[in-house]
Every structure is written in C-alpha cells, then in structure tokens.
Design a protein around this motif. Structure first.
Motif, PDB file in Angstrom:
ATOM      1  N   ALA A  77       0.809  -1.226   0.000  1.00 33.90           N
ATOM      2  CA  ALA A  77       0.000   0.000   0.000  1.00 33.90           C
ATOM      3  C   ALA A  77       0.840   1.273   0.000  1.00 33.90           C
ATOM      4  O   ALA A  77       0.503   2.239  -0.680  1.00 33.90           O
ATOM      5  CB  ALA A  77      -0.952  -0.008   1.189  1.00 33.90           C
ATOM      6  N   SER A  78       1.928   1.298   0.764  1.00 34.21           N
ATOM      7  CA  SER A  78       2.745   2.519   0.844  1.00 34.21           C
ATOM      8  C   SER A  78       4.069   2.369   0.097  1.00 34.21           C
ATOM      9  O   SER A  78       5.015   3.105   0.345  1.00 34.21           O
ATOM     10  CB  SER A  78       3.013   2.870   2.311  1.00 34.21           C
ATOM     11  OG  SER A  78       3.629   1.798   2.991  1.00 34.21           O
ATOM     12  N   PHE A  79       4.117   1.423  -0.838  1.00 30.57           N
ATOM     13  CA  PHE A  79       5.337   1.200  -1.622  1.00 30.57           C
ATOM     14  C   PHE A  79       5.077   1.562  -3.083  1.00 30.57           C
ATOM     15  O   PHE A  79       4.077   1.142  -3.669  1.00 30.57           O
ATOM     16  CB  PHE A  79       5.770  -0.258  -1.536  1.00 30.57           C
ATOM     17  CG  PHE A  79       6.875  -0.633  -2.489  1.00 30.57           C
ATOM     18  CD1 PHE A  79       8.164  -0.155  -2.303  1.00 30.57           C
ATOM     19  CD2 PHE A  79       6.622  -1.454  -3.585  1.00 30.57           C
ATOM     20  CE1 PHE A  79       9.180  -0.486  -3.194  1.00 30.57           C
ATOM     21  CE2 PHE A  79       7.634  -1.800  -4.467  1.00 30.57           C
ATOM     22  CZ  PHE A  79       8.914  -1.312  -4.266  1.00 30.57           C
ATOM     23  N   LYS A  80       5.970   2.340  -3.662  1.00 28.99           N
ATOM     24  CA  LYS A  80       5.856   2.692  -5.073  1.00 28.99           C
ATOM     25  C   LYS A  80       6.809   1.825  -5.874  1.00 28.99           C
ATOM     26  O   LYS A  80       8.028   1.959  -5.775  1.00 28.99           O
ATOM     27  CB  LYS A  80       6.172   4.171  -5.290  1.00 28.99           C
ATOM     28  CG  LYS A  80       5.898   4.634  -6.723  1.00 28.99           C
ATOM     29  CD  LYS A  80       5.926   6.137  -6.834  1.00 28.99           C
ATOM     30  CE  LYS A  80       5.503   6.575  -8.233  1.00 28.99           C
ATOM     31  NZ  LYS A  80       5.424   8.042  -8.358  1.00 28.99           N
ATOM     32  N   SER A  81       6.249   0.935  -6.650  1.00 26.87           N
ATOM     33  CA  SER A  81       7.049   0.002  -7.439  1.00 26.87           C
ATOM     34  C   SER A  81       7.512   0.655  -8.733  1.00 26.87           C
ATOM     35  O   SER A  81       7.060   1.750  -9.115  1.00 26.87           O
ATOM     36  CB  SER A  81       6.224  -1.248  -7.767  1.00 26.87           C
ATOM     37  OG  SER A  81       5.156  -0.906  -8.648  1.00 26.87           O
ATOM     38  N   TYR A  82       8.406  -0.044  -9.425  1.00 30.09           N
ATOM     39  CA  TYR A  82       8.842   0.420 -10.741  1.00 30.09           C
ATOM     40  C   TYR A  82       7.655   0.470 -11.697  1.00 30.09           C
ATOM     41  O   TYR A  82       7.539   1.381 -12.529  1.00 30.09           O
ATOM     42  CB  TYR A  82       9.937  -0.499 -11.270  1.00 30.09           C
ATOM     43  CG  TYR A  82      10.465  -0.128 -12.640  1.00 30.09           C
ATOM     44  CD1 TYR A  82      10.651   1.196 -13.016  1.00 30.09           C
ATOM     45  CD2 TYR A  82      10.792  -1.114 -13.567  1.00 30.09           C
ATOM     46  CE1 TYR A  82      11.128   1.537 -14.271  1.00 30.09           C
ATOM     47  CE2 TYR A  82      11.281  -0.783 -14.824  1.00 30.09           C
ATOM     48  CZ  TYR A  82      11.440   0.540 -15.175  1.00 30.09           C
ATOM     49  OH  TYR A  82      11.923   0.871 -16.412  1.00 30.09           O
ATOM     50  N   HIS A  83       6.732  -0.487 -11.573  1.00 34.18           N
ATOM     51  CA  HIS A  83       5.519  -0.492 -12.396  1.00 34.18           C
ATOM     52  C   HIS A  83       4.693   0.765 -12.126  1.00 34.18           C
ATOM     53  O   HIS A  83       4.190   1.402 -13.067  1.00 34.18           O
ATOM     54  CB  HIS A  83       4.700  -1.738 -12.088  1.00 34.18           C
ATOM     55  CG  HIS A  83       3.346  -1.748 -12.744  1.00 34.18           C
ATOM     56  ND1 HIS A  83       3.150  -2.091 -14.061  1.00 34.18           N
ATOM     57  CD2 HIS A  83       2.113  -1.445 -12.256  1.00 34.18           C
ATOM     58  CE1 HIS A  83       1.866  -2.001 -14.366  1.00 34.18           C
ATOM     59  NE2 HIS A  83       1.214  -1.608 -13.284  1.00 34.18           N
ATOM     60  N   ASP A  84       4.538   1.129 -10.849  1.00 33.25           N
ATOM     61  CA  ASP A  84       3.784   2.342 -10.505  1.00 33.25           C
ATOM     62  C   ASP A  84       4.428   3.576 -11.118  1.00 33.25           C
ATOM     63  O   ASP A  84       3.741   4.459 -11.654  1.00 33.25           O
ATOM     64  CB  ASP A  84       3.719   2.509  -8.985  1.00 33.25           C
ATOM     65  CG  ASP A  84       2.947   1.393  -8.295  1.00 33.25           C
ATOM     66  OD1 ASP A  84       2.055   0.809  -8.939  1.00 33.25           O
ATOM     67  OD2 ASP A  84       3.252   1.109  -7.127  1.00 33.25           O
ATOM     68  N   ALA A  85       5.763   3.651 -11.022  1.00 32.50           N
ATOM     69  CA  ALA A  85       6.485   4.792 -11.588  1.00 32.50           C
ATOM     70  C   ALA A  85       6.309   4.836 -13.106  1.00 32.50           C
ATOM     71  O   ALA A  85       6.120   5.917 -13.695  1.00 32.50           O
ATOM     72  CB  ALA A  85       7.962   4.709 -11.229  1.00 32.50           C
ATOM     73  N   ILE A  87       3.765   3.716 -14.871  1.00 30.61           N
ATOM     74  CA  ILE A  87       2.409   4.161 -15.193  1.00 30.61           C
ATOM     75  C   ILE A  87       2.290   5.673 -15.034  1.00 30.61           C
ATOM     76  O   ILE A  87       1.673   6.360 -15.867  1.00 30.61           O
ATOM     77  CB  ILE A  87       1.374   3.444 -14.309  1.00 30.61           C
ATOM     78  CG1 ILE A  87       1.383   1.940 -14.605  1.00 30.61           C
ATOM     79  CG2 ILE A  87      -0.016   4.020 -14.534  1.00 30.61           C
ATOM     80  CD1 ILE A  87       1.074   1.577 -16.036  1.00 30.61           C
ATOM     81  N   ASP A  88       2.882   6.223 -13.980  1.00 23.82           N
ATOM     82  CA  ASP A  88       2.856   7.683 -13.783  1.00 23.82           C
ATOM     83  C   ASP A  88       3.548   8.398 -14.943  1.00 23.82           C
ATOM     84  O   ASP A  88       3.062   9.426 -15.439  1.00 23.82           O
ATOM     85  CB  ASP A  88       3.545   8.056 -12.471  1.00 23.82           C
ATOM     86  CG  ASP A  88       2.731   7.672 -11.254  1.00 23.82           C
ATOM     87  OD1 ASP A  88       1.527   7.381 -11.411  1.00 23.82           O
ATOM     88  OD2 ASP A  88       3.297   7.645 -10.144  1.00 23.82           O
ATOM     89  N   ILE A  89       4.677   7.848 -15.379  1.00 24.04           N
ATOM     90  CA  ILE A  89       5.414   8.450 -16.496  1.00 24.04           C
ATOM     91  C   ILE A  89       4.601   8.342 -17.793  1.00 24.04           C
ATOM     92  O   ILE A  89       4.553   9.284 -18.590  1.00 24.04           O
ATOM     93  CB  ILE A  89       6.787   7.781 -16.652  1.00 24.04           C
ATOM     94  CG1 ILE A  89       7.670   8.110 -15.443  1.00 24.04           C
ATOM     95  CG2 ILE A  89       7.475   8.228 -17.940  1.00 24.04           C
ATOM     96  CD1 ILE A  89       8.962   7.330 -15.390  1.00 24.04           C
ATOM     97  N   ALA A  90       3.945   7.189 -17.990  1.00 28.80           N
ATOM     98  CA  ALA A  90       3.122   6.996 -19.185  1.00 28.80           C
ATOM     99  C   ALA A  90       1.960   7.986 -19.218  1.00 28.80           C
ATOM    100  O   ALA A  90       1.594   8.496 -20.292  1.00 28.80           O
ATOM    101  CB  ALA A  90       2.602   5.562 -19.226  1.00 28.80           C
TER     102      ALA A  90
END
Length: 343
Positions: A77-85, A87-90
């Motif tokens: 829940a409080s971890f930002k994965s490489y996948h999350d990053a 998606i934000d960049i996309a």
C-alpha cells in the motif's frame, strides 16, 4: 554530607534517563530508512524486504491472481514500485504534444523508461513481473538475498551486505559457493533453446512475442510469453551441482493507442483472455524424466487497466523443457486479435 548523598541520588536517575534516550536516538538513526508494512514485508532503503522466500512467494502469488490484476495488495500500500512509476510516467507522456516537450520528456525520463524508435514506452530494465515488486532502481530483498535488475539487462542476486551501483556493475559471473547469481535477461523473442545456448540455462527471456493491430491501425496489442528464472533464497549454502533456480512462466499483455504526436502511448483499456490451454514440462530433481503440466483458463476479463497485465502459469524448481499450446488474448481496442499459438 546528607545533602551530597541526596544530590548524588538525584543525578544518577537523570543520567540513566539521558542514556536511555540517547540509545533510542542511536537506534532510530540506524533504522531511519526502514518502514514496517506487515510482519512479512518492510521497506528498507526504498526497496521491499521480504522476511523469507515463503513470504515472497505467498504475496507475489496473491498479486498475480487474475482477480487481483487491477488492484494492489495491502502489503504494497505505501510502496511505489517500478511499475507504478512507469504508469505515472506513461500518464505524463499523454500531455507531450510538441517537439520541445518531447525532448524535455526524454531528458527527464530516458534513464528510467525506454523510448523506442516509434516513440512508444517500455520498461528500461527488468521484466513485466519484476516491475511489480522492485523499486525504481530495480531492487528487492528476500531474506538475506538482494536482487538487482540492471539497465544492461542482467538480474544479479547476492547474499550478505548491501552493494552499491558501482559494485553491482562489476559483477558478471555466477559463484554459487558465495551465494552470487547472475542471470541474463533477453526480451528478444527467439526460441528457448537458442537463448539458453547463448546465455545458459538460467536465462530470463521472452519465449514468444506477437503484436496485433486493430483494423483502423490506431490501437495495437502486445502479447508476450516470458520465462523467469530466480535463485532460491531459502537455503544457507548453495551447491553448484544442484538445481537452485525457480522457473516461472507467465503471459504479459499490453494495449497501446496511436496518438497524433509522438507515436504510440500506453492507455487504459479492458483486457480479455479466453480458451487458454498450454502444456509445459519440467525435469524435477532427482527424477531424470520430464513431468508434464497443464495451464488452462476458459475465460477472464480485467477492466479499466493501464500498462502490462500478467497471467501467471506457475512456478517450478527444476530444468524447464518444452512449452506449447494456444489461447486468445484481446482487448477493448483490439477485439479481433487471433489466437496466440506456441509450438
């Protein structure tokens, strides 16, 4: 004399309190980069640290269940994965509509994501699977073993103290006696035998990749079959002669939308899977003969998802053999994609 004794008695407790507070401050300084998420997972120096192999397997298996493909487990829940990053960049890429903004975008993110010749985005390092549990540096820790997915397409796992980027970049050979494993990652869709002949039997690679276009040419769908190799972390002494790798097969599916400027973009869509039937074999130590396994899925859908969607086939320990089968992967934007056949 009596006053001196009383003063001494007063000073000693005060010194004791100061000592305790000082010790607590020292302890907090040492753990300032650690955050407890659950009993099984903590965040250590910005990467996930799993208590042991069992905890990792349990949480990743939950993460990869079809019904959880578009959600996030509480442990993350409080971890930002490489996948999350990614998606934000996309999503930020959606607003790039001039050459100047495109150049600014490349300068800002080219070290994190790959910008292909057709201006589409993909992961700079690691795999669709590893992106779910690694941080933006490609790091994860399971028990006493740290794994790093590097930008030159290697997966390095080592036991013991933390290694910095320069130390990681100098590691190229496996030394099982020291708990050091190096796996080559190949995203080129060539035969398993061809890749392993070049890189060895523990390579992580794309077995097959297909690109399907919608009739109007404005949407396309990637479908890939991956083989992922990872060293066991639940043993203290590695034997170079034994089979110490866990092999996972999985499918990755991703839809892209063609924009007026900048080429192809990852976009939100619905994904569908139907009539999947794949057979794969493993030789599991100590048996000399391969064992045949089957993966089947009649139908399933994932709604309103952005980025790569993963369908997990399963994990085995041993030497992988052949994999074959057929199934249909399609999306809201590419509804007529043909079957994905593996021979």
């Amino acid at each position: 004399m009596k006053n001196k004794i009383n003063l001494r008695c007063l000073i000693l407790p005060i010194l004791g309190v100061i000592s305790i507070v000082s010790c607590k401050k020292d302890a907090n300084v040492g753990n300032s980069d650690e955050k407890i998420l659950t009993d099984a997972v903590t965040i250590e120096n910005s990467y996930l640290k799993f208590r042991d192999q069992k905890a990792f397997d349990s949480i990743v298996n939950v993460l990869l269940k079809p019904e959880n493909l578009n959600s996030k487990p509480k442990e993350f829940a409080s971890f930002k994965s490489y996948h999350d990053a990614y998606i934000d960049i996309a999503k930020e890429y959606e607003n790039v509509n001039t050459s100047k903004l495109f150049d600014d975008f490349k300068n800002k993110y080219s070290n994190i994501v790959e910008i292909k010749a057709d201006s589409s985005l993909s992961y700079k390092f690691g795999t669709p699977l590893s992106a779910l549990f690694t941080n933006i540096k490609g790091e994860v820790k399971i028990g006493n073993v740290t794994t790093v997915y590097t930008k030159d397409q290697r997966m390095i796992s080592y036991a013991g103290t933390y290694k910095n980027e320069s130390q990681i970049n100098s590691i190229y050979k496996t030394d099982a006696n020291k708990g050091l494993f190096v796996t080559k990652i190949s995203n080129k869709a060539v035969g398993m035998a061809d890749v392993e002949a070049t890189y060895g039997p523990t390579v992580t690679n794309t077995i097959k990749s297909e690109l399907f276009y919608n009739e109007d040419g404005k949407r396309r769908l990637f479908v890939e079959l991956w083989k992922d190799s990872a060293p066991r972390t639940d043993i203290e002494v590695w034997d170079p002669a034994s089979l110490e790798y866990r092999i996972r097969y999985y499918f990755s599916s991703r839809q892209e939308l063609k924009k007026t400027f900048g080429g192809w973009r990852t976009n939100e869509t619905d994904y569908y899977f139907s009539n999947l039937n794949y057979n794969y074999s493993f030789t599991i130590y100590p048996s000399p003969n391969p064992t045949l396994f089957n993966y089947s899925l009649t139908s399933y859908s994932v709604g309103n998802a952005t980025g790569p969607i993963i369908l997990d086939i399963g994990t085995k320990e041993g030497k992988p053999g052949s994999i074959s089968g057929t199934g249909r992967f399609f999306s809201g934007g590419v509804p007529n994609a043909p079957s994905f056949n593996v021979n």
